[in-house]
Design a protein around this motif. Sequence first.
Motif, PDB file in Angstrom:
ATOM      1  N   ALA A  39      -3.740  -1.263  -3.382  1.00  0.00           N
ATOM      2  CA  ALA A  39      -3.037  -0.275  -2.567  1.00  0.00           C
ATOM      3  C   ALA A  39      -3.207  -0.573  -1.080  1.00  0.00           C
ATOM      4  O   ALA A  39      -2.275  -0.398  -0.291  1.00  0.00           O
ATOM      5  N   GLN A  40      -4.406  -1.025  -0.700  1.00  0.00           N
ATOM      6  CA  GLN A  40      -4.627  -1.372   0.703  1.00  0.00           C
ATOM      7  C   GLN A  40      -3.727  -2.527   1.127  1.00  0.00           C
ATOM      8  O   GLN A  40      -3.091  -2.476   2.185  1.00  0.00           O
ATOM      9  N   ALA A  98      -0.142  -1.363   1.420  1.00  0.00           N
ATOM     10  CA  ALA A  98       0.140  -0.436   2.518  1.00  0.00           C
ATOM     11  C   ALA A  98       0.058  -1.103   3.892  1.00  0.00           C
ATOM     12  O   ALA A  98       0.757  -0.699   4.823  1.00  0.00           O
ATOM     13  N   ILE A 140       2.279  -0.372   7.280  1.00  0.00           N
ATOM     14  CA  ILE A 140       1.692   0.237   8.485  1.00  0.00           C
ATOM     15  C   ILE A 140       1.960  -0.637   9.701  1.00  0.00           C
ATOM     16  O   ILE A 140       2.337  -0.143  10.774  1.00  0.00           O
ATOM     17  N   VAL A 146       4.627   4.703   3.080  1.00  0.00           N
ATOM     18  CA  VAL A 146       3.276   4.175   2.871  1.00  0.00           C
ATOM     19  C   VAL A 146       2.593   4.919   1.723  1.00  0.00           C
ATOM     20  O   VAL A 146       2.011   4.315   0.809  1.00  0.00           O
ATOM     21  N   TRP A 147       2.682   6.262   1.747  1.00  0.00           N
ATOM     22  CA  TRP A 147       2.049   7.061   0.702  1.00  0.00           C
ATOM     23  C   TRP A 147       2.684   6.799  -0.655  1.00  0.00           C
ATOM     24  O   TRP A 147       1.989   6.678  -1.668  1.00  0.00           O
ATOM     25  N   THR A 205       4.224   4.102  -1.666  1.00  0.00           N
ATOM     26  CA  THR A 205       3.842   2.773  -2.141  1.00  0.00           C
ATOM     27  C   THR A 205       2.433   2.775  -2.711  1.00  0.00           C
ATOM     28  O   THR A 205       2.180   2.241  -3.802  1.00  0.00           O
ATOM     29  N   ALA A 206       1.492   3.374  -1.976  1.00  0.00           N
ATOM     30  CA  ALA A 206       0.109   3.438  -2.466  1.00  0.00           C
ATOM     31  C   ALA A 206       0.023   4.223  -3.768  1.00  0.00           C
ATOM     32  O   ALA A 206      -0.726   3.857  -4.688  1.00  0.00           O
TER      33      ALA A 206
END
Length: 245
Positions: free
Chosen positions: A67-68, A71, A75, A84-85, A87-88
Amino acid sequence: MNQGTEGSEGGTVPPWRHPAFRTGVREMTSIAPGIAAWGLVTGVAMVKALGMPLALLMSLVVFAGSAQLAALPLIAAGAPVWVVWATALCVNLRFVIFSAQWRPYFAHLPLGQRLRLGYFTADLNYVMFMKRYPEPRPSAEQLPYFWGGVALNWCAWQLPSIAGILLGERVPTQWGLGFAGTLALLGLMNTLLSDRATWVAAAVAGCAAVAAYALPLRLNIVVAIAAAVAMGLLMEQWPVRRRPS
């Protein structure tokens, strides 16, 4: 990790003193180098995209490598927060399945301890645990085994990740860290491709990612994840449908 397990004389034994804890550590040892390489690459990527304070905070709080990595480009590109949210969230949907399958083993534990288990949970710990305990029959050794695996996994990720964050500003971008990260992910992925369902889901995800490559904000990743989850669920249900009632 302060929840003990019942000993042979009715007392409690701290998980790290149980023999199953050492078994969990030992079985994760062969996987730890790949996790460390992935963590190092992610740490470098985080510090270049976020700066040192936010990168350290993200590494310690989020603790979700895929997830990092998904994202960070969003970002850096200034994508909307909801993208972003989303996708994570899509990347981490697999943990809903993990937690559902772990429920028969750990549902009896207090809420606080289950929350700690959730933070430390990782893909390969799930794979190793289910391989060792395929039947959902709780036993005294399962919790120490879980803690042994996740303790090594957490250290193998966080220490190289923090090292990458601290040294990332000195690493030239042209060294091709993105390619190194891809190799690390491929090495970890190969340990997860254990049956026909996972192979088919991985192949579908790869095709979907390539087909949707032109989408902006790297949304092809979201498309690939959705396709893999859908195919995985279909593959899991297919044998059930073929069996006579």
